[in-house]
Write a protein that holds these residues in place. Sequence first.
Motif, PDB file in Angstrom:
ATOM      1  N   ASP A  20       0.837  -1.204   0.000  1.00 63.26           N
ATOM      2  CA  ASP A  20       0.000   0.000   0.000  1.00 63.26           C
ATOM      3  C   ASP A  20       0.870   1.252   0.000  1.00 63.26           C
ATOM      4  OD1 ASP A  20      -2.334  -1.441  -0.028  1.00 63.26           O
ATOM      5  OD2 ASP A  20      -2.704  -1.263   2.132  1.00 63.26           O
ATOM      6  N   GLN A  21       1.929   1.240   0.798  1.00 58.91           N
ATOM      7  CA  GLN A  21       2.828   2.396   0.877  1.00 58.91           C
ATOM      8  C   GLN A  21       3.510   2.626  -0.473  1.00 58.91           C
ATOM      9  OE1 GLN A  21       3.175   4.483   3.438  1.00 58.91           O
ATOM     10  NE2 GLN A  21       4.572   5.728   2.241  1.00 58.91           N
ATOM     11  N   ALA A  22       3.947   1.554  -1.115  1.00 59.64           N
ATOM     12  CA  ALA A  22       4.600   1.678  -2.420  1.00 59.64           C
ATOM     13  C   ALA A  22       3.623   2.233  -3.448  1.00 59.64           C
ATOM     14  CB  ALA A  22       5.127   0.325  -2.872  1.00 59.64           C
ATOM     15  N   ARG A  23       2.380   1.758  -3.410  1.00 55.12           N
ATOM     16  CA  ARG A  23       1.351   2.234  -4.335  1.00 55.12           C
ATOM     17  C   ARG A  23       1.077   3.723  -4.093  1.00 55.12           C
ATOM     18  NH1 ARG A  23      -2.511  -0.731  -2.712  1.00 55.12           N
ATOM     19  NH2 ARG A  23      -1.740  -2.600  -3.682  1.00 55.12           N
ATOM     20  N   ASN A  24       0.990   4.118  -2.826  1.00 47.79           N
ATOM     21  CA  ASN A  24       0.751   5.521  -2.496  1.00 47.79           C
ATOM     22  C   ASN A  24       1.903   6.394  -2.976  1.00 47.79           C
ATOM     23  OD1 ASN A  24      -1.713   5.019  -1.302  1.00 47.79           O
ATOM     24  ND2 ASN A  24      -0.887   4.925   0.770  1.00 47.79           N
ATOM     25  N   ASN A  25       3.134   5.915  -2.790  1.00 50.51           N
ATOM     26  CA  ASN A  25       4.298   6.676  -3.255  1.00 50.51           C
ATOM     27  C   ASN A  25       4.249   6.863  -4.762  1.00 50.51           C
ATOM     28  OD1 ASN A  25       5.308   6.913  -0.688  1.00 50.51           O
ATOM     29  ND2 ASN A  25       6.796   5.278  -0.907  1.00 50.51           N
ATOM     30  N   GLU A  26       3.872   5.796  -5.476  1.00 52.22           N
ATOM     31  CA  GLU A  26       3.799   5.853  -6.931  1.00 52.22           C
ATOM     32  C   GLU A  26       2.728   6.855  -7.371  1.00 52.22           C
ATOM     33  OE1 GLU A  26       3.041   2.409  -9.952  1.00 52.22           O
ATOM     34  OE2 GLU A  26       4.624   1.792  -8.560  1.00 52.22           O
ATOM     35  N   GLU A  27       1.571   6.820  -6.695  1.00 49.21           N
ATOM     36  CA  GLU A  27       0.490   7.749  -7.029  1.00 49.21           C
ATOM     37  C   GLU A  27       0.911   9.189  -6.746  1.00 49.21           C
ATOM     38  OE1 GLU A  27      -2.850   6.369  -4.790  1.00 49.21           O
ATOM     39  OE2 GLU A  27      -3.149   4.618  -6.066  1.00 49.21           O
ATOM     40  N   ASN A  28       1.613   9.400  -5.644  1.00 44.35           N
ATOM     41  CA  ASN A  28       2.072  10.753  -5.310  1.00 44.35           C
ATOM     42  C   ASN A  28       3.076  11.263  -6.328  1.00 44.35           C
ATOM     43  OD1 ASN A  28       0.456  10.807  -3.042  1.00 44.35           O
ATOM     44  ND2 ASN A  28       2.092  10.221  -1.644  1.00 44.35           N
ATOM     45  N   GLU A  29       3.974  10.392  -6.776  1.00 40.37           N
ATOM     46  CA  GLU A  29       4.958  10.790  -7.782  1.00 40.37           C
ATOM     47  C   GLU A  29       4.277  11.137  -9.096  1.00 40.37           C
ATOM     48  OE1 GLU A  29       8.208   8.080  -8.316  1.00 40.37           O
ATOM     49  OE2 GLU A  29       8.565   7.950  -6.161  1.00 40.37           O
ATOM     50  N   LEU A  30       3.283  10.333  -9.491  1.00 46.28           N
ATOM     51  CA  LEU A  30       2.568  10.589 -10.738  1.00 46.28           C
ATOM     52  C   LEU A  30       1.827  11.920 -10.643  1.00 46.28           C
ATOM     53  CD1 LEU A  30       1.645   9.736 -13.517  1.00 46.28           C
ATOM     54  CD2 LEU A  30      -0.198   8.439 -12.438  1.00 46.28           C
ATOM     55  N   GLU A  31       1.184  12.167  -9.508  1.00 45.64           N
ATOM     56  CA  GLU A  31       0.463  13.425  -9.322  1.00 45.64           C
ATOM     57  C   GLU A  31       1.420  14.619  -9.382  1.00 45.64           C
ATOM     58  OE1 GLU A  31      -2.337  15.611  -5.975  1.00 45.64           O
ATOM     59  OE2 GLU A  31      -1.989  13.461  -5.834  1.00 45.64           O
ATOM     60  N   ALA A  32       2.585  14.477  -8.770  1.00 43.10           N
ATOM     61  CA  ALA A  32       3.578  15.559  -8.792  1.00 43.10           C
ATOM     62  C   ALA A  32       4.061  15.814 -10.215  1.00 43.10           C
ATOM     63  CB  ALA A  32       4.750  15.216  -7.879  1.00 43.10           C
ATOM     64  N   GLU A  33       4.271  14.758 -10.992  1.00 38.95           N
ATOM     65  CA  GLU A  33       4.703  14.919 -12.383  1.00 38.95           C
ATOM     66  C   GLU A  33       3.636  15.630 -13.200  1.00 38.95           C
ATOM     67  OE1 GLU A  33       6.152  11.430 -14.390  1.00 38.95           O
ATOM     68  OE2 GLU A  33       7.303  10.814 -12.648  1.00 38.95           O
ATOM     69  N   GLN A  34       2.369  15.281 -12.969  1.00 38.53           N
ATOM     70  CA  GLN A  34       1.281  15.914 -13.705  1.00 38.53           C
ATOM     71  C   GLN A  34       1.186  17.399 -13.359  1.00 38.53           C
ATOM     72  OE1 GLN A  34      -1.899  13.306 -12.524  1.00 38.53           O
ATOM     73  NE2 GLN A  34      -1.680  12.007 -14.328  1.00 38.53           N
ATOM     74  N   GLU A  35       1.338  17.718 -12.074  1.00 32.46           N
ATOM     75  CA  GLU A  35       1.300  19.118 -11.649  1.00 32.46           C
ATOM     76  C   GLU A  35       2.467  19.898 -12.256  1.00 32.46           C
ATOM     77  OE1 GLU A  35       1.202  19.183  -7.403  1.00 32.46           O
ATOM     78  OE2 GLU A  35      -0.809  18.334  -7.305  1.00 32.46           O
ATOM     79  N   SER A  36       3.628  19.267 -12.306  1.00 38.49           N
ATOM     80  CA  SER A  36       4.801  19.916 -12.873  1.00 38.49           C
ATOM     81  C   SER A  36       4.603  20.171 -14.365  1.00 38.49           C
ATOM     82  CB  SER A  36       6.030  19.034 -12.646  1.00 38.49           C
ATOM     83  OG  SER A  36       7.163  19.606 -13.232  1.00 38.49           O
ATOM     84  N   ALA A  37       4.063  19.195 -15.070  1.00 35.56           N
ATOM     85  CA  ALA A  37       3.818  19.350 -16.501  1.00 35.56           C
ATOM     86  C   ALA A  37       2.804  20.465 -16.748  1.00 35.56           C
ATOM     87  CB  ALA A  37       3.322  18.042 -17.098  1.00 35.56           C
ATOM     88  N   ALA A  38       1.772  20.532 -15.921  1.00 33.39           N
ATOM     89  CA  ALA A  38       0.766  21.586 -16.067  1.00 33.39           C
ATOM     90  C   ALA A  38       1.394  22.955 -15.830  1.00 33.39           C
ATOM     91  CB  ALA A  38      -0.387  21.349 -15.099  1.00 33.39           C
ATOM     92  N   ALA A  39       2.282  23.038 -14.860  1.00 28.06           N
ATOM     93  CA  ALA A  39       2.943  24.312 -14.568  1.00 28.06           C
ATOM     94  C   ALA A  39       3.833  24.731 -15.732  1.00 28.06           C
ATOM     95  CB  ALA A  39       3.757  24.206 -13.287  1.00 28.06           C
ATOM     96  N   MET A  40       4.501  23.770 -16.370  1.00 28.49           N
ATOM     97  CA  MET A  40       5.366  24.100 -17.500  1.00 28.49           C
ATOM     98  C   MET A  40       4.549  24.543 -18.715  1.00 28.49           C
ATOM     99  SD  MET A  40       8.562  21.490 -17.463  1.00 28.49           S
ATOM    100  CE  MET A  40       7.879  20.009 -16.761  1.00 28.49           C
ATOM    101  N   ASP A  41       3.329  24.026 -18.840  1.00 26.21           N
ATOM    102  CA  ASP A  41       2.478  24.381 -19.964  1.00 26.21           C
ATOM    103  C   ASP A  41       1.738  25.699 -19.740  1.00 26.21           C
ATOM    104  OD1 ASP A  41       3.203  22.118 -21.321  1.00 26.21           O
ATOM    105  OD2 ASP A  41       1.439  20.955 -20.730  1.00 26.21           O
ATOM    106  N   ALA A  42       1.707  26.183 -18.513  1.00 26.19           N
ATOM    107  CA  ALA A  42       0.958  27.392 -18.188  1.00 26.19           C
ATOM    108  C   ALA A  42       1.568  28.613 -18.877  1.00 26.19           C
ATOM    109  CB  ALA A  42       0.939  27.607 -16.681  1.00 26.19           C
TER     110      ALA A  42
END
Length: 59
Positions: A20-42
């Motif tokens: 569960d912890q590994a899955r949560n870490n993976e989800e958090n990393e994916l969310e951070a990448e998506q936020e970063s990509a959105a910020a770069m596209d802004a």
Amino acid sequence: MSEKMKSVNEPRRDDGAAADQARNNEENELEAEQESAAAMDADVPQPPGADQTTEGQPS
């Protein structure tokens, strides 16, 4: 044998928690990448004249 020694020798039973912890870490990393990509596209406001380059012009 003491209780402390028993618990050290027993197999871990929290494999599900570790997964569960590994899955949560993976989800958090994916969310951070998506936020970063959105910020770069802004659209970032640029100062007036920023579209004019000075490359190759004498200073």
